[in-house]
Scaffold this active site. Structure first.
Site, short mmCIF file in Angstrom:
data_model
loop_
_atom_site.label_atom_id
_atom_site.label_comp_id
_atom_site.label_asym_id
_atom_site.label_seq_id
_atom_site.Cartn_x
_atom_site.Cartn_y
_atom_site.Cartn_z
N ASP A 134 0.82 -0.87 -0.19
CA ASP A 134 -0.25 0.20 -0.18
C ASP A 134 0.65 1.29 -0.03
O ASP A 134 1.38 1.68 0.75
CB ASP A 134 -1.04 0.01 1.26
CG ASP A 134 0.15 -0.45 2.39
OD1 ASP A 134 0.27 -1.39 2.62
OD2 ASP A 134 -0.40 0.32 3.72
N GLU A 179 12.65 0.80 7.96
CA GLU A 179 11.35 0.18 6.76
C GLU A 179 11.65 -0.42 5.38
O GLU A 179 11.33 -1.61 5.16
CB GLU A 179 10.04 1.01 7.32
CG GLU A 179 9.86 1.62 6.54
CD GLU A 179 8.21 2.33 6.49
OE1 GLU A 179 7.92 3.09 6.19
OE2 GLU A 179 7.68 1.08 6.70
O1 LIG Z 1 -1.36 3.01 8.37
C1 LIG Z 1 -0.91 3.01 6.69
C2 LIG Z 1 -0.56 1.75 7.02
O2 LIG Z 1 0.46 0.62 7.44
C3 LIG Z 1 0.53 -0.66 6.87
O3 LIG Z 1 1.23 -0.76 5.63
C4 LIG Z 1 3.00 -1.02 5.90
O4 LIG Z 1 3.38 -1.43 6.89
C5 LIG Z 1 3.38 -2.56 7.18
C6 LIG Z 1 4.21 -3.24 9.19
O5 LIG Z 1 5.80 -2.94 8.34
C7 LIG Z 1 3.48 -3.76 6.75
O6 LIG Z 1 3.48 -4.45 6.31
C8 LIG Z 1 3.15 -3.33 4.99
O7 LIG Z 1 3.56 -3.44 3.80
C9 LIG Z 1 3.46 -1.11 4.38
O8 LIG Z 1 2.83 -1.07 3.70
C10 LIG Z 1 -0.76 -1.87 7.06
O9 LIG Z 1 -0.34 -3.24 7.13
C11 LIG Z 1 -1.89 -1.10 6.49
O10 LIG Z 1 -2.31 -1.71 6.10
C12 LIG Z 1 -1.49 0.61 6.43
O11 LIG Z 1 -3.07 0.84 5.90
#
Ligand SMILES: OC[C@H]1O[C@H](O[C@H]2O[C@H](CO)[C@@H](O)[C@H](O)[C@H]2O)[C@H](O)[C@@H](O)[C@@H]1O
Length: 586
Positions: A309, A507
């Site tokens: 995302d 990250e």
């Molecule tokens: O708050 C926005 C989005 O944050 C997360 O996505 C991002 O961080 C996660 C944790 O590291 C990772 O799994 C994901 O790939 C990243 O894009 C969350 O998972 C999203 O649902 C959220 O909307």
């Protein structure tokens, strides 16, 4: 929502949801507070703790709104939040993992002392990223947005203070190299209990994530745990639940394409993402009707389920290309390569566990399911001319020929005809050459489109580097193994440079800058960081005997190649190389 028993058909049960969803997943209070944008990061509010029950809090909210004639100021809302909520963080207590080791064996596999000492730093980071919940969360779940789990977890870091499903795969592998078997087993037990409660594993450990998942890697985590510990008994006891999760995906996420069944990402809630509420409302502003806005929210949440995302990977515009923006998200209409390869892997792992326990009938049943998915992937997604698997666009009925690392995901789980290895290797190497993805000093970018979204160029993501490198390594030809090493070396040393410069693990990183970190998207780049540490620890363990910094190849070598930070030593080396070539030629 609870679901049917592990023997039955797994499906969503929308009837029941955690009580705090009334506050943190949807509704008037969430809308009013999030649209007021009280905090720089929208996730701040939804991670807070209630001081009173959801019903009392809603009543207090309605009273406040009435007293303010339904037009509260930002200060009124701030006051309301202060009066009725506590800052997040109170859900955790201090935790020192009892299985943490100062000197796990992987460190001895790292030849270079600088890199070894960095590996030791990364091993220490697990302690910083551990979270244990206080018992009050179990006793009063109605006051928290966090989903209670019994055992402590290692989280990604920064704003991500709860478990994330697919992140945990790389975290777990890092923990296994760090010999933290109890912590790993605890995390896996948490996930198994979550499948029993929810029917699947939510995107992350908060109620507002509870109607979407992430790439389903629990079976692969359990397989990793077994590889390191030999604890087959654990897998055998878990297999019913793994089946349940697998069937959940096959029953709720699949489509028929040319007679084959393949899965796509989705979401089962209504409204904007609670953790990015005002952002989603803004994205959907362009649509006129509520129904269109709702479609847009669903696409945003489906993209979040993919873990990518956001990305041009999910854009489809009128001409069928990816040349769009967030309003063009069509995630639910795209069959993603890696999701199907992961489901193939799930079926294979489940079959393997059944054969270990002697349940041959079940083993055959799941082997057949794996073969069906394999055939579907080959028939619909493999593109012989391109030399890769491609996502499939169900709107325009065609493959999407845009680079994403996941186009090579089937190599990672050996989801191809093994007797065709040489041929696949040559096609894949040609694909890598044609796309030009090997030319970047900081790693392979996630896409080649620069949109400003975080899963687009030039950002480079640790799980994707891992997938590519593991895939090439497993393919096993001389050339693919050499490329795997080259990419692993570049990745590890680039992460090391970023760490040396900043003392942080990020990250995401930057393809265009050796040692540079990623940016873009809707939140600041996060530090910590679970999957980054896990991937580097594994590469140190696997390639540490060859990796060097300073003096030899290492940082200087890569920086020279990037044309950046060229220092005197590297310039000297360049002229020496040149002179020797001139003498050799003459
Ligand atoms: O708050 C926005 C989005 O944050 C997360 O996505 C991002 O961080 C996660 C944790 O590291 C990772 O799994 C994901 O790939 C990243 O894009 C969350 O998972 C999203 O649902 C959220 O909307």
């Amino acid at each position: 929502g609870l679901v049917t028993s592990s023997k039955g058909v797994a499906t969503y049960n929308y009837e029941s949801e955690p009580e705090t969803c009334e506050i943190f997943c949807h509704g008037r209070l969430l809308h009013t507070i999030q649209m007021a944008q009280l905090y720089p990061d929208s996730k701040t509010f939804v991670d807070m703790k209630l001081k009173d029950t959801p019903a009392q809090t809603l009543k207090a909210f309605d009273d406040m709104m009435a007293a303010k004639n339904n037009t509260p100021s930002k200060d009124d809302l701030k006051q309301f939040v202060e009066d009725n909520f506590e800052k997040s963080g109170t859900e955790f207590e201090d935790w020192d993992p009892s299985d943490w080791k100062e000197n796990p064996k992987f460190l001895q596999l790292v030849y270079n002392s600088e890199l070894r000492s960095w590996g030791s730093n990364l091993n220490h980071l697990w302690k910083m990223l551990g979270r244990k919940m206080i018992k009050d969360v179990a006793l009063h779940p109605e006051l928290y947005s966090i989903i209670y789990v019994e055992n402590p977890v290692i989280v990604p870091g920064g704003r991500f203070k709860e478990f994330y499903y697919w992140d945990s795969y790389w975290i777990v592998r890092g923990l296994l190299y760090s010999e933290m078997y109890t912590t790993t087993r605890g995390m896996l037990s948490n996930f198994l209990s979550i499948v029993e409660r929810f029917g699947f594993i939510p995107n992350g450990g908060r109620v507002y994530y509870s109607k979407r998942s992430q790439p389903p890697l629990l079976a692969a985590m359990i397989q990793s745990y077994i590889e390191f510990t030999g604890d087959d008994e654990f897998a055998i006891k878990s297999v019913d639940i793994l089946e349940h999760e697998f069937e959940f995906w096959m029953n709720n996420h699949t489509h028929e394409i040319n007679g084959h069944i393949l899965a796509a990402y989705g979401d089962a809630s209504t409204g904007p993402r609670p953790e990015s509420y005002s952002e989603d409302v803004k994205t959907a502003e362009i649509f006129e009707t509520d129904a269109e806005k709702e479609e847009c929210y669903s696409e945003l949440k489906a993209a979040a389920e993919s873990g990518m995302d956001f990305s041009s990977r999910w854009f489809i515009v009128a001409d069928g290309s990816n040349n769009g923006t967030l309003k063009d998200l069509k995630t639910r209409s795209i069959i993603p390569v890696e999701l199907n390869a992961i489901l193939f892997w799930n079926a294979k792992i489940i079959a393997g566990i059944h054969s270990k326990s002697g349940n041959i009938e079940k083993a055959n049943q799941y082997e057949t399911k794996a073969q069906e998915i394999y055939r579907a992937i080959q028939a619909v997604l493999w593109d012989e001319d391109v030399g890769a698997w491609l996502d499939y666009d169900m709107i325009n009925n065609k493959r999407r020929n845009y680079f994403v690392p996941t186009n090579l995901a089937p190599l990672w789980m050996k989801c191809y005809n093994i007797s065709d290895t040489e041929h696949i290797a040559s096609r894949v190497l040609k694909y890598i050459n044609d796309t030009g993805i090997d030319q970047y000093p900081g790693g392979v970018p996630n896409t080649l489109s620069k949109t400003g979204e975080q899963w687009d160029f030039p950002n480079v993501w640790p799980p994707m580097q891992y997938l590519l490198i593991e895939g090439l390594e497993k393919l096993g030809t001389k050339e693919t193994k050499e490329l795997a090493y080259k990419w692993a070396e570049r990745w590890t040393l680039s992460n090391y440079k970023a760490f040396k410069d900043t003392t942080h693990m990020f990250e995401k990183y930057d393809a265009e800058e050796f040692g540079g970190h990623g940016k873009g998207g809707e939140y600041e780049v996060q530090l910590g960081f679970g999957w980054s540490n896990g991937v580097v620890i594994e590469f140190l363990a696997k390639y540490g005997d060859k990796l060097r910094v300073a003096g030899g190849s290492g940082l200087l070598y890569w920086e020279d190649r990037c044309g950046e930070s060229v220092d005197i030593r590297s310039m000297l080396r360049f002229f020496c190389d040149l002179l020797s070539k001139v003498f050799l030629i003459n």
